[in-house]
Motif scaffolding. Structure first.
Motif, short mmCIF file in Angstrom:
data_model
loop_
_atom_site.label_atom_id
_atom_site.label_comp_id
_atom_site.label_asym_id
_atom_site.label_seq_id
_atom_site.Cartn_x
_atom_site.Cartn_y
_atom_site.Cartn_z
N UNK A 273 0.80 -1.24 0.00
CA UNK A 273 0.00 0.00 0.00
C UNK A 273 0.82 1.28 0.00
N UNK A 274 1.99 1.28 0.64
CA UNK A 274 2.75 2.53 0.76
C UNK A 274 3.22 3.05 -0.59
N UNK A 275 3.49 2.13 -1.53
CA UNK A 275 3.92 2.57 -2.86
C UNK A 275 2.84 2.30 -3.91
N UNK A 276 1.69 1.77 -3.48
CA UNK A 276 0.57 1.53 -4.39
C UNK A 276 0.89 0.55 -5.50
N UNK A 277 1.69 -0.48 -5.19
CA UNK A 277 2.12 -1.43 -6.22
C UNK A 277 1.73 -2.85 -5.84
N UNK A 278 1.53 -3.68 -6.86
CA UNK A 278 1.22 -5.09 -6.67
C UNK A 278 2.46 -5.90 -7.02
N UNK A 279 2.94 -6.66 -6.04
CA UNK A 279 4.07 -7.56 -6.25
C UNK A 279 3.55 -8.92 -6.69
N UNK A 280 4.20 -9.50 -7.70
CA UNK A 280 3.83 -10.84 -8.15
C UNK A 280 5.06 -11.60 -8.58
N UNK A 281 5.07 -12.91 -8.32
CA UNK A 281 6.19 -13.73 -8.73
C UNK A 281 5.68 -15.05 -9.28
N UNK A 282 6.47 -15.61 -10.18
CA UNK A 282 6.19 -16.93 -10.73
C UNK A 282 7.51 -17.68 -10.81
N UNK A 283 7.62 -18.76 -10.07
CA UNK A 283 8.87 -19.52 -10.01
C UNK A 283 8.54 -21.00 -10.19
N UNK A 284 9.27 -21.66 -11.05
CA UNK A 284 9.04 -23.08 -11.31
C UNK A 284 10.37 -23.82 -11.28
N UNK A 285 10.29 -25.12 -11.01
CA UNK A 285 11.48 -25.96 -10.95
C UNK A 285 11.40 -27.01 -12.06
#
Length: 468
Positions: A273-285
């Motif tokens: 919320x403080x920077x108004x951004x959505x973090x997302x990650x996609x990691x596969x093995x």
């Protein structure tokens, strides 16, 4: 005035109570500390020579009387379950005092211990859960059901949904859960207070026939929006932004076709919320190790404001040692990753992101340095909570905390965090850690193919009360 009138009662006056056949003698001030609306406060106005009989459990009353005297539960309270204490506190009207006494102290991973294990009565293997930070309650998905455990970790209800299996759950409003399944399409909203489904959202596009029966892979939320990553059978994926007030789709983020590790569906999301951004990650093995990406979106513009891929193009100082998991700390505005081969932990400042923003943390104590085998596809997890970084390495649980001297440092440095084990050897042998999440100064942990959720906390009464 007649004897016994409230105006005649003095704080030091004695009051006699016969609870379940056992005589107690206390003072008016002690009973009135339960609050003006409590039963005990009302009883304090009786004449001191009158002995009042109360047909309740005397042993639990003794513990509650001690709570009123000292604001702490005595060690004898360990003999009773939370629910037994709560039931009696409700009768006497002092549930708020009991709730304060039972609440865990501020979570410190260094001295946390296993408090209890919650096990749903049916379909005991947990598929997902969401810890509520405001009060330490937890909503547990198991099979096609959602079980709610309240602030005291007492079971308060179970809702059976129309899904056979729930793989994602998120609290989006009081009593409202958003759920999704890797086997069935759509994001579904349930009112857990009455067990009713109140809405559903599907990812559709009449102009693209491939967008059909999309399934939810991850859920996050902000004050006014729900974010859900969807993937279709043909591997097209995106993030839908859903308005909480209308439960309708307001926008779409990052539509892509999954034909490489850099375009797979998002598996982990956090709104900052403080920077108004959505973090997302996609990691596969895969056969050649870990690969994936991390992105930050501005939901208002639907634009990617920063991203990184690993293995990358060689710009990283750790090329060849890609991340196995990534986590974001919304409070501290930091991003963490754990390297899949070395097992090292790195941190980046969300306000100073660049092509290679990572600072690799070094543990000064040789006995605490990670010496595990990362040649195989080891299982790593990261979760940030209360400005601490909790890391699962196979079955081991550890915490990285900022050292006191570095609390006010502006720039990140390799020596500003210290690593400690949270669990003991016996704890780590229960199975590979599947998920870690904090809420209400508790840490909730699930393990592969193991029933229930472990609850870790820093508490005066760790391990005292078991909940089933």
């Amino acid at each position: 005035m007649e004897e016994g009138n409230p105006q005649n009662a003095q704080p030091g006056d004695r009051v006699k109570l016969n609870v379940g056949g056992k005589l107690f003698e206390t003072t008016v001030s002690t009973l009135q500390s339960g609050g003006s609306d409590s039963l005990l406060s009302a009883l304090s106005n009786r004449p001191s020579h009158d002995e009042l009989f109360i047909d309740r459990d005397p042993e639990i009353f003794s513990a509650l009387l001690s709570l009123l005297r000292t604001n702490r539960l005595p060690s004898t309270a360990r003999r009773f379950s939370n629910q037994e204490l709560i039931d009696e506190a409700l009768y006497y009207g002092i549930e708020s005092q009991l709730r304060s006494a039972l609440a865990p102290i501020q979570l410190s991973g260094i001295d946390a211990s296993l408090f209890t294990t919650i096990k749903p009565s049916s379909d005991g293997v947990v598929s997902d859960f969401n810890a509520i930070d405001s009060d330490g309650s937890v909503w547990i998905a198991h099979g096609g059901q959602v079980s709610i455990y309240d602030w005291s970790l007492s079971h308060s209800g179970t809702v059976r949904t129309h899904l056979d299996y729930i793989s994602s759950i998120r609290t989006v409003r009081p009593d409202i859960a958003a759920i999704g399944s890797e086997f069935d399409s759509g994001l579904h909203f349930y009112n857990l207070a009455n067990g009713r489904r109140i809405g559903s959202t599907e990812w559709t596009d009449p102009s693209d026939p491939r967008i059909y029966k999309a399934r939810v892979n991850a859920i996050a939320d902000s004050d006014d929006s729900v974010f859900a990553s969807f993937q279709c059978q043909h591997r097209e994926n995106c993030i839908l932004v859903i308005d909480k007030s209308t439960m309708k789709v307001s926008s779409e983020l990052g539509r892509q076709s999954s034909n490489s590790a850099k375009t797979t569906v998002i598996g982990k999301m956090t709104y900052v919320p403080e920077i108004g951004a959505l973090f997302g990650s996609s990691i596969s093995a895969g056969a050649f190790g870990y690969s994936g990406y991390v992105r930050l979106w501005d939901p208002r513009s639907a634009e990617v404001v920063w991203e990184t891929n690993e293995p990358g193009s060689g710009r990283s100082s750790r090329f060849g040692d890609p991340f196995a998991d990534v986590g974001v700390d919304p409070e501290d505005l930091t991003l963490f990753k754990i390297c899949s081969k070395s097992g090292d932990l790195a941190v980046a400042d969300l306000r100073k992101l660049s092509d290679d923003p990572w600072v690799y943390l070094k543990e000064k104590n040789p006995s605490m340095r990670y010496t595990g085998n990362c040649d195989s596809l080891s299982s790593f997890l990261i979760h940030c909570y209360r400005k601490q970084v909790f890391v699962g390495r196979e079955g081991e649980l550890e915490v990285w905390s900022r050292i006191e001297e570095a609390q006010n440092e502006g720039d990140l440095s390799e020596g500003m965090y210290r690593r400690n084990y949270v669990d003991k050897v016996d704890d780590s042998e229960r199975g590979t850690i599947k998920k870690i999440e904090g809420g209400g100064d508790r840490l909730f942990v699930t393990r592969e193919n193991t029933e229930g959720i472990e609850v870790w906390q820093s508490s005066h009464f760790s391990g005292a009360v078991m909940v089933s």
